[in-house]
Write an enzyme that holds these catalytic residues in place. Sequence first.
Site, mmCIF file in Angstrom:
data_model
loop_
_atom_site.group_PDB
_atom_site.id
_atom_site.type_symbol
_atom_site.label_atom_id
_atom_site.label_comp_id
_atom_site.label_asym_id
_atom_site.label_seq_id
_atom_site.Cartn_x
_atom_site.Cartn_y
_atom_site.Cartn_z
ATOM 1 N N GLY B 12 33.077 32.722 43.093
ATOM 2 C CA GLY B 12 33.774 33.743 43.861
ATOM 3 C C GLY B 12 32.911 34.964 44.126
ATOM 4 O O GLY B 12 31.754 35.033 43.695
ATOM 5 N N PHE B 13 33.480 35.910 44.836
ATOM 6 C CA PHE B 13 32.705 37.098 45.198
ATOM 7 C C PHE B 13 32.341 37.912 43.953
ATOM 8 O O PHE B 13 31.195 38.325 43.773
ATOM 9 C CB PHE B 13 33.496 37.971 46.163
ATOM 10 C CG PHE B 13 33.646 37.373 47.530
ATOM 11 C CD1 PHE B 13 32.779 36.388 47.988
ATOM 12 C CD2 PHE B 13 34.646 37.816 48.385
ATOM 13 C CE1 PHE B 13 32.905 35.850 49.263
ATOM 14 C CE2 PHE B 13 34.781 37.287 49.664
ATOM 15 C CZ PHE B 13 33.909 36.308 50.105
ATOM 16 N N THR B 14 33.325 38.156 43.092
ATOM 17 C CA THR B 14 33.057 38.976 41.914
ATOM 18 C C THR B 14 32.131 38.251 40.952
ATOM 19 O O THR B 14 31.230 38.857 40.362
ATOM 20 C CB THR B 14 34.375 39.320 41.205
ATOM 21 O OG1 THR B 14 35.300 39.818 42.171
ATOM 22 C CG2 THR B 14 34.156 40.358 40.139
ATOM 23 N N CYS B 146 39.975 47.766 41.599
ATOM 24 C CA CYS B 146 39.106 48.624 42.401
ATOM 25 C C CYS B 146 39.853 49.820 42.972
ATOM 26 O O CYS B 146 39.341 50.943 42.953
ATOM 27 C CB CYS B 146 38.426 47.812 43.505
ATOM 28 S SG CYS B 146 39.552 46.980 44.611
ATOM 29 N N ASN B 309 33.903 48.374 45.990
ATOM 30 C CA ASN B 309 34.916 47.672 45.184
ATOM 31 C C ASN B 309 34.330 46.539 44.354
ATOM 32 O O ASN B 309 34.851 46.207 43.296
ATOM 33 C CB ASN B 309 36.024 47.109 46.080
ATOM 34 C CG ASN B 309 35.510 46.113 47.090
ATOM 35 O OD1 ASN B 309 34.563 46.428 47.824
ATOM 36 N ND2 ASN B 309 36.086 44.933 47.164
#
Lengths: 345, 345, 345, 345
Positions: B12-14, B146, B309
């Site tokens: 995933g992005f995080t 965030c 974020n």
Amino acid sequence: MTYTATVVGANGFTGGELCRLLVGHPNFDLVQATSRSNENRTLGHAHPNLRDIDLRFSSPDDLKSVDTLFAATPHGVSMSDIDRFQDAADTVVDLSADFRLPAESFYDDYYDGHSCPELLESAVYALPELNREKLSGAAFIAAGGCNATATILGLLPLVENGVLDGDEQVVVDVKVGSSEGGASGGEAASHPERSGVVRPYAPAGHRHEAEISAFLGLDVAFSVHAVDMVRGASATCHVFPEEPVSKADLWQDYRGTYDEEPFVDLVAGGGGVYRYPEPKSVAGTNRAEIGFELDPESERIVVLSAIDNMMKGSAGQAVHAANIALGIDEKTGLTQRGLHPVGAP
Amino acid sequence: MTYTATVVGANGFTGGELCRLLVGHPNFDLVQATSRSNENRTLGHAHPNLRDIDLRFSSPDDLKSVDTLFAATPHGVSMSDIDRFQDAADTVVDLSADFRLPAESFYDDYYDGHSCPELLESAVYALPELNREKLSGAAFIAAGGCNATATILGLLPLVENGVLDGDEQVVVDVKVGSSEGGASGGEAASHPERSGVVRPYAPAGHRHEAEISAFLGLDVAFSVHAVDMVRGASATCHVFPEEPVSKADLWQDYRGTYDEEPFVDLVAGGGGVYRYPEPKSVAGTNRAEIGFELDPESERIVVLSAIDNMMKGSAGQAVHAANIALGIDEKTGLTQRGLHPVGAP
Amino acid sequence: MTYTATVVGANGFTGGELCRLLVGHPNFDLVQATSRSNENRTLGHAHPNLRDIDLRFSSPDDLKSVDTLFAATPHGVSMSDIDRFQDAADTVVDLSADFRLPAESFYDDYYDGHSCPELLESAVYALPELNREKLSGAAFIAAGGCNATATILGLLPLVENGVLDGDEQVVVDVKVGSSEGGASGGEAASHPERSGVVRPYAPAGHRHEAEISAFLGLDVAFSVHAVDMVRGASATCHVFPEEPVSKADLWQDYRGTYDEEPFVDLVAGGGGVYRYPEPKSVAGTNRAEIGFELDPESERIVVLSAIDNMMKGSAGQAVHAANIALGIDEKTGLTQRGLHPVGAP
Amino acid sequence: MTYTATVVGANGFTGGELCRLLVGHPNFDLVQATSRSNENRTLGHAHPNLRDIDLRFSSPDDLKSVDTLFAATPHGVSMSDIDRFQDAADTVVDLSADFRLPAESFYDDYYDGHSCPELLESAVYALPELNREKLSGAAFIAAGGCNATATILGLLPLVENGVLDGDEQVVVDVKVGSSEGGASGGEAASHPERSGVVRPYAPAGHRHEAEISAFLGLDVAFSVHAVDMVRGASATCHVFPEEPVSKADLWQDYRGTYDEEPFVDLVAGGGGVYRYPEPKSVAGTNRAEIGFELDPESERIVVLSAIDNMMKGSAGQAVHAANIALGIDEKTGLTQRGLHPVGAP
């Protein structure tokens, strides 16, 4: 060893990018950044990413004596000020077009002539992938144009390996971001007009053709389009080889040219979203992504090349070349990693 | 000292952002990155900025024993897998919402309850500006949301200095980028629908209210809008103090809270384009920009807070907290500088 | 019946939008469009959507005698040229701020004073939802500001129905596109700087507060942010009523005010991507979308209002008002439908 | 005369665009719009620009008997359902690829074959500039692909006038918006991944080559790039004529082909920002902008062609063709004017 450095024209985008790189570089000490319009203001006033830097813009009229001077001035300024720059510094790296071409004829054909053509042969074109040996110890370096850089990096392996020798048809279709236009703005660069465009701003006659001709010996058909991003240049080179080539041979050619290059990544397809070179993937970095596809229908090689025009296409290339000129490990200060995801950097 | 690390949910992005930070961190050695959907593929398959990293995604079912485990899984996963995570690592940093709130009641009110509320009090909220002391030596850390992070950082000095004590009216209007929605896509997140929006996706009832209530003791009126950027969260906090305050006093309050903070920059107005906090200015960095204006007409303090974020609002915060927990210098691995110009990072 | 019309300042964005509307309007005959900088050039030179129009810009110094004159000049021009405008036309519609406020004190407080305050009371504020009766037969009309228009439309039902009477706390957080800044450009408006922003360009003290005060009798806490779109203004109004209100009562209030209004659509939530008002949904149209949510936690009404700043917020409003003034069916020439999908119009 | 109409697949982008056009068309009465996923919901649920339309999606399994049926279904659906479509309507316009190519061999080469090749010759390719006569009275029409349409319109005058006869080198480099990918989303189409891209999604082997081959008799070297806009397709055609051509001759060729065409505008350069064709200039319209530059260096004609992929490249083309087929004035319902300024429509 640490070298003192000046950035002339530090208010502009390229100048700001040089400052960003130099303040993070262990072998440079940025002691002067000039700007006429922002004299006495902090670097952070123009560049929010430099708010923590304790340095103010000074007048370009009072150049300190330094080891290395980077000139990020509009085209024409370096021509007239080159004596002052060379008096002020042992090593001069010019990021304008003023000294990047090796012969006066290019300036007659593509620019408005040249005022000191006798200096052209003393300037070394900054692209390390092309000129690493000449850059070693060079005192006068001229960074390439961003669109030319993307194109040259894409085609160089084909030239080096004889797939291209100057007689073949090559069409180069470049897409660039708005930072290429510089910080001075203007109507076409305003957000309402520039946003969302696919604008063929130079369908023919773009000046960067000259560099491709000078350094690859190729007369390519060259067109440049503005698209909606800020950073980035992407060159799609449509190459029609005289003899059929195989994908395996091409990979061998590209690997041969670039396997040892620290800032060129071959993107070999496969699956996934990012299977080809993209400017997004290299934004904020000094990397170039290079890849290709073979089109059996048209017996065409489609070479794809993506760089950050502010980095590999300008300030990063300049620092890379300076590293080599000064004997610093060439990757120093240039190993920033890109982001994912990232929007339109 | 070097700590071995695992990222769970690295696809995933995080998770990708965590990998980016850890591979550039001198005190961490990323030994495992899990992804069910991309098992056995390289990290670069999902994250083009990690193409040079020689590591493949592995199954989340086989967790190696490591010093530190970062969980970047969808909400709900950590609740059910926390035992496995804690068995696999001495220090667990969870980036989901599963353990960030200090009491079960918050989960009843804002989420779908909690399956192991007895563990909530063992988790330390990761925001160092709030919790630096508790983080030291912590074995279980929960990173903040965030939007909550941007808000808390903006309002903290007003709470610490008694300008806000819970009775005042506070309206927080947040604007966030599309990366907040994660990599899984969906119709509302598709480019044609998400591009160019000002979309009030949570006019009321956003879950991050819970954190602001829990950690600042404030019940703010909270609304979140999606806008056209990928990274970034910007909180505009409209604060109506009970007693008039002066700009000078406010600056003193903000400086008092943040002058020693390595990742919070006060943006003090002045002239120029970037005179207020902006997400663009902090994109790709772990910095928060905080500033304010006083509105004499409405006796209002307009507090402006901007973060990335993915960084200060998530992965950067997590690594920052881990640094503190493990006794590493807290800035380590988090000093990436932003870009200028930059588009919609 | 057909009315001859002149657009003064036709080179700018608002002037071009007026031309677009007038050439498609069956009751207007655009006979003159002035531009000093583009005199003698075709309208299509400045506005590519008008390439088929056979009319050239003429000098603003030679105004033809027409039925209706629309002035889309920078603030200050109409003040000094109003006599010329009124000599040239029976009906004058001014789109600047010069005559939109009903008393000199507003110009003293929010602008640099006024040079002909005696004319202020003769100008009718153009918003039909507020002033339809006064507009009928009006000879002098002043269009509202876009941010004020979005806000007034959002709050008007609350004022009309006594939910708001001036004592309540109201925070208005507006997000606007780059076309609001006009065609003249400038550094902050350049694509590299303006792209991807969430920029609090007027956290306090925005001039449009004056209109909200003048026409709604409300002193709202008002902040404006630039976001990445070209057209559009979105107002999020955080309203704290003195007495609790129910959703059903609010819908009744909003329906009562707007059910007969041809250009206001209530967006009533439900599911799907577009369940709230969004600027994208009204781009290129004269429609306003209005909706709200109730936040039980903060006893807050979150009113959402979206318009195209160039249309309902300016040129469309002006033509709408002119229709009413001249006795033309008020929807005439203003029924353009929006697009879906659409990017960042 | 008024024709009843059905749109099959009305939930998608192209289907929604058809609905937009048909509800504004004086000669069509939209009586059915089908969607399986949104059955019984209002059109406005999927398409916010159709909120005022009093029609609900119905099941595609129950087709009403109408005069004209437009099928905007994914490729493959029309092949299997063509009998049902033709039973339900006298005139069928298919917007998929299923019937747009005139011979089975194209489907074997570029698609996965064809299930009813015997019907191919009964379908008329919808592009009026190519096929106006055949379209008159046609009962089965197949709309072209957007990238093919942009290319064919750009090159048609060169073919018609013998500048191109099939032996010359032609490279076509297309840039398209995200709406081309349809409403169904997916990872590559998500905003974080798709935003800000220059993504070479089909460097070679794009299916639209087949149409260019079929209808112009040219085997062009074709590459397609995704760029950051939602609507729009821009084709840059690099043409190397066997004999030198003059600009004057070329203009004569282009004027000869297009002077009477209601939806093709030649953009003749000159000064200003919009001196070349651009997708922004035609967004939301059925217009094509066509222009060119001559590159003396490479003896190359650079043809520039810009359309809205949803309009001239799909739904607009379909309605245009239906107008001709049914004997309606061909411009009817298709005279929407574009916007200026406009962002990334």
